[in-house]
Design an enzyme around this catalytic site. Structure first.
Site, mmCIF file in Angstrom:
data_model
loop_
_atom_site.group_PDB
_atom_site.id
_atom_site.type_symbol
_atom_site.label_atom_id
_atom_site.label_comp_id
_atom_site.label_asym_id
_atom_site.label_seq_id
_atom_site.Cartn_x
_atom_site.Cartn_y
_atom_site.Cartn_z
ATOM 1 N N LYS A 115 10.624 10.815 5.227
ATOM 2 C CA LYS A 115 9.877 10.287 6.372
ATOM 3 C C LYS A 115 10.822 9.640 7.375
ATOM 4 O O LYS A 115 10.676 9.802 8.583
ATOM 5 C CB LYS A 115 8.824 9.281 5.905
ATOM 6 N N CYS A 171 -3.277 -5.070 0.820
ATOM 7 C CA CYS A 171 -2.148 -4.518 0.069
ATOM 8 C C CYS A 171 -1.237 -5.543 -0.589
ATOM 9 O O CYS A 171 -0.607 -5.226 -1.595
ATOM 10 C CB CYS A 171 -1.323 -3.575 0.941
ATOM 11 N N MET A 172 -1.096 -6.760 -0.049
ATOM 12 C CA MET A 172 -0.133 -7.664 -0.672
ATOM 13 C C MET A 172 -0.645 -9.092 -0.819
ATOM 14 O O MET A 172 0.100 -9.988 -1.188
ATOM 15 C CB MET A 172 1.207 -7.638 0.069
ATOM 16 N N MET A 194 1.315 -1.819 -5.163
ATOM 17 C CA MET A 194 -0.151 -1.833 -5.068
ATOM 18 C C MET A 194 -0.850 -1.844 -6.425
ATOM 19 O O MET A 194 -1.967 -2.346 -6.538
ATOM 20 C CB MET A 194 -0.643 -0.629 -4.264
ATOM 21 N N GLY A 214 4.369 -2.355 1.412
ATOM 22 C CA GLY A 214 4.185 -1.010 1.936
ATOM 23 C C GLY A 214 4.330 -0.888 3.430
ATOM 24 O O GLY A 214 4.374 0.217 3.959
ATOM 25 N N GLN A 215 4.397 -2.014 4.145
ATOM 26 C CA GLN A 215 4.458 -1.977 5.602
ATOM 27 C C GLN A 215 5.727 -2.661 6.096
ATOM 28 O O GLN A 215 6.260 -3.557 5.437
ATOM 29 C CB GLN A 215 3.231 -2.666 6.201
#
Length: 841
Positions: A114, A198-199, A375, A412-413
């Site tokens: 990616k 998510c966190m 996650m 994740g971000q």
């Protein structure tokens, strides 16, 4: 209602980039990315292609080569929380090439597939370029002045019902501006990020254990750990650069033991020395079982516990709280006594001898053990509790505070840590670890923002699930107070759980209003009343904060298309419109504009930064915001350096402390006397070996928790006999808004699917590619089956990735949250499967 997708139909060709994994993970990653990019450089895409290819440069080259007319500059990658640095090549106001940044300590020149295509995300053919207002007949293009007035009028109509929903993709200045707008200007605290999804459980786990958020260790642990344990995550695909960092060591002759604890086999499993497959939710029992082994074998670290830890428990495990209640070692010993290897096997399905193995590993003081999770532990109805327990395993065993010994959550971000957690864009938080409920914290914030005392609201706003429940509830009914949500840099129409309840219902409530700032049409824009075109990544200045406390800065390198504009500017422009309308909240206590400090040039002259033509010019708004924000960073010892220090660096890990010679020093290992400047000195005048200086018990000690295994709120039964787990794939990022517009990635995995165990598929007469109906108590979806693919769930369990906008798996998922973190559980709910009416996908 049925929402139709707006993305072009992807190519049905499916290519597996991960069909074979070799021992040398770094070489594999490089070859995959190079092969993909080589194809991009030589293939002629059809006219209907969404995008244009960019060349890939060999990551082994020390610096990007000199190419005629191409200018190179640094930027962190736009995707996950790893924080890889990219060298961006631009020419004629376009990104024309990307390369891994060899000078970046995070990735050392390597990118994942990616990352090597990150430049292409800017150039999808359906970029939003004009503000669009919904009318009875569709959408009409309007000017920015009109759009700003529309938002300002929604605010004045009901300030207490206006909310902002953002994400860990906000830059630090963007999140800070939204925070100041809502909490300092509107005084309602209705702001939350998708990071709640998510966190949030990682946050509450850190706070409940150490009294302060974010990991104590860093990525350097991966270079020296003897044992890596992955708890319900798949870093081979989700964080491949970090995965390569320790797997690559094997190719150099180092012994690195990888233990994968998960609910399905993944690419991580293929390189693991041990795979422990557990029943969903029973990681709670596994952690308790490890601690039981440490105690019965007397291999726990008695000295570490006596010097550095207290014990904690929940009075009522069914109603847990963040801080729980005091306990003792004897109470703890008795509480974990029932978690014998045999009992844990009965609960979790993990063989007793594997629990014994884990106990022996953690009992060896000469090993260095790092736990990684993401996650799987966070999106958990007992997310806070399993986070607490894994921290407790490390504390009880003494595997903490030395390089290679660390419990580390990954995000994740790209700025879930920097913006959501550190800036505090959560409904209950303020910048720098402060809380809206604490008088002293509000007063400090009011002083730093020059607000009159009492402006800030002590009542926390609505967290994500409650915020969306509110906008989907009629205004006249209890809980329906929120009537407007402004969404930035996220796609809740695809990523919220139980979408029928938390998103779709808004469409039937005509007095509710949804504003969406984004770069492309998404599942969320389909219900938007006002759509605003945004700038993305290197089309704007920015600052991110990654998973190892590293703050990273970059400058704008190209301009956005059409009338797309920065999210930060959008907020400031609306704030100024309200100020000009006489709205009191947009004035400080001296009557000046709320963002007046951000509009001053070096000579103290006010520049109208709320006018787009002046936003980039005499004032670097990112810098003025950051310099104000960093004043908040010292309370919890998250000290930030001046903005210009980040311009010179590939990121710095906080706390960043000024040295006597005027230089700035970052910190790799928090709470450890050999590295953390805030560790207190002992009687001998030397720094203590460990100091938990933000302890919840105010005694420099961390908390070792006990929490029992309790069944999850929904489990398979005769009617819905399967577990459903959702997640991501290597090639796509989150809801696919960006990656599905990169042809190479979209063609690799063009659509979603359901992974099914071969025996379950055989029993249901399901073959590869056959369409399967998945049903829960909330909704259903039809997907093609994938059997023996890159991942394989155990019998009685299925897995579905959520990147595909055309197949919304979150119509099926459960919206039950962890009672402390309020994070939903996407990893387990009960479903049934059957052959769909059409036989092939």
């Amino acid at each position: 209602m049925t929402r139709t997708a707006r993305l072009p139909k992807p190519n049905d060709l499916e290519i597996s980039f991960m069909s074979t994994l070799q021992l040398d993970r770094r070489r594999f990653l490089k070859s995959v990315a190079m092969a993909t990019a080589t194809a991009a450089a030589h293939e002629s895409f059809a006219a209907t292609s969404n995008n244009v290819p960019l060349p890939l440069l060999d990551p082994q080259v020390s610096d990007p080569p000199s190419i005629d007319g191409v200018t190179w500059d640094k930027a962190p990658c736009r995707f996950c929380g790893t924080g890889c640095h990219v060298m961006v090549g631009t020419k004629d106001n376009r990104v024309v090439a990307v390369a891994g940044d060899r000078h970046a300590p995070v990735n050392k020149g390597l990118l994942c597939v990616k990352g090597y295509h990150v430049g292409s995300i800017l150039y999808g053919k359906d970029r939003l370029t004009k503000p669009l207002l919904k009318t009875d007949t569709g959408y009409k293009a309007i000017s920015w002045d009109e759009a700003i007035q529309v938002i300002a009028k929604r605010v004045t109509r009901n300030p207490k019902g206006f909310a902002i929903y953002g994400s860990g993709q906000w830059t630090i200045p963007e999140g800070y501006a939204c925070q100041k707008f809502i909490k300092g200007g509107l005084s309602n605290n209705h702001i939350d990020p998708n990071a709640r999804l998510c966190m949030a459980s990682a946050v509450t786990g850190f706070i409940g254990t150490y009294g302060v958020d974010e990991p104590a260790g860093c990525y350097d642990d991966l270079d020296v750990a003897d044992v890596i344990i992955t708890w319900g995550n798949n870093p081979a695909e989700m964080h491949p650069v970090l995965f390569s960092r320790f797997i690559d060591r094997r190719s150099r002759g180092e012994k690195v033991t990888l233990i994968d604890i998960g609910t399905r086999r993944t690419r991580t499993t293929e390189l693991a020395n041990e795979y422990l497959c557990f029943k969903p939710h029973t990681d709670l029992a596994i952690a308790n079982g490890i601690m039981h082994q440490l105690i019965v074998n007397e291999t726990y670290d008695k000295q570490f516990i006596e010097k550095h830890c207290n014990f904690r428990k929940q009075v009522d495990p069914h109603k847990p709280t963040l801080k729980g209640a005091p306990s003792t070692f004897e109470d703890f010993k008795q509480a974990v006594a029932e978690y014998t290897p045999e009992k844990v096997e009965e609960i979790s399905g993990v063989p007793a001898e594997k629990i014994v193995l884990l106990g022996k590993l953690f009992g060896q003081r000469d090993l260095r053990i790092t736990s990684l999770w993401c996650m799987g532990m966070n999106q958990h109805s007992a997310g806070t509790m399993i986070n607490n327990l894994v921290h407790s395993v490390h504390l009880l065993s003494g595997h903490f505070g030395k390089p290679g010994d660390a419990p580390t959550s990954l995000t994740g971000q790209p700025s879930a840590c920097g913006t959501a957690r550190e800036v505090g864009t959560l409904a209950h938080a303020l910048p720098g670890g402060r809380l809206v409920a604490k008088d002293a914290h509000r007063h400090e914030t009011e002083d730093l923002w020059n607000l009159p005392r009492g402006r800030m609201n002590p009542k926390p706003g609505y967290h994500t699930v409650k915020m969306w429940e509110s906008i989907c509830t009629p205004t006249h009914e209890p809980g329906g107070e929120v009537d407007t949500i402004w969404v930035q840099v996220t796609n809740p129409g695809q990523t919220l759980p139980n979408l029928h309840k938390l998103f779709d219902r808004k469409d039937d409530l005509k007095d509710k209003f949804l504003i969406v700032s984004d770069v492309y049409p998404t599942a969320t824009t389909q219900l938007a009343d006002l759509i605003l075109p945004s700038a993305m990544w290197v089309e704007k200045n920015g600052i991110f904060g990654n998973s190892e406390r590293r703050t990273q800065q970059w400058f704008r390198q190209v301009t956005p298309p059409g009338d797309a504009r920065d999210d930060c500017w959008q907020v400031i422009a609306v704030a100024r419109a309200l100020f000009d309308m006489g709205f009191e909240g947009m004035k400080d206590k001296d009557g000046k504009f709320l963002f007046h400090p951000q509009s001053l040039d070096e000579n103290g002259n006010e520049i109208p930064i709320w006018q787009w033509e002046h936003y980039y010019g005499k004032v670097n708004v990112d810098k003025t915001i950051f310099e104000e924000y960093r004043q908040f960073s010292r309370l919890k010892h998250k000290d930030l350096a001046p903005y210009d220090e980040y311009v010179k660096a590939r990121g710095l890990r906080w706390p960043v402390v000024e040295q006597p010679d005027g230089t700035w020093r970052e910190t790799g290992f928090r709470f450890s006397g050999f590295d953390d400047p805030y560790v207190r000195k002992g009687p001998d005048g030397k720094p203590m070996d460990i100091d938990f200086y933000h302890s919840t018990t105010s005694d420099g000690r961390a908390q070792v928790w006990h929490y029992p295994y309790i069944d999850p709120p929904e489990m398979p039964d005769d009617q819905y006999p399967f577990w459903l787990c959702t997640g991501r794939v290597l090639e796509h990022w989150h809801s696919g808004t960006m990656t599905r517009r990169v042809p190479q990635l979209a063609r690799a995995v063009p659509r979603s699917y359901v992974e099914i165990h071969p025996d379950d598929a055989r029993a249901a007469n399901i073959g590869n590619g056959r369409l399967v109906k998945i049903e829960s108590r909330r909704g259903s979806i039809v997907l093609p089956a994938r059997i023996n693919g890159r991942g394989q769930p155990p019998r009685g369990s299925i897995f579905v990735p959520f990147f595909d906008e055309t197949k919304l798996i979150n119509n099926v998922t459960l919206d039950v949250t962890c009672p402390i973190s309020k994070e939903p559980d996407y990893k387990k709910c009960a479903v049934r499967i059957s052959v769909a009416s059409s036989s092939r996908g």
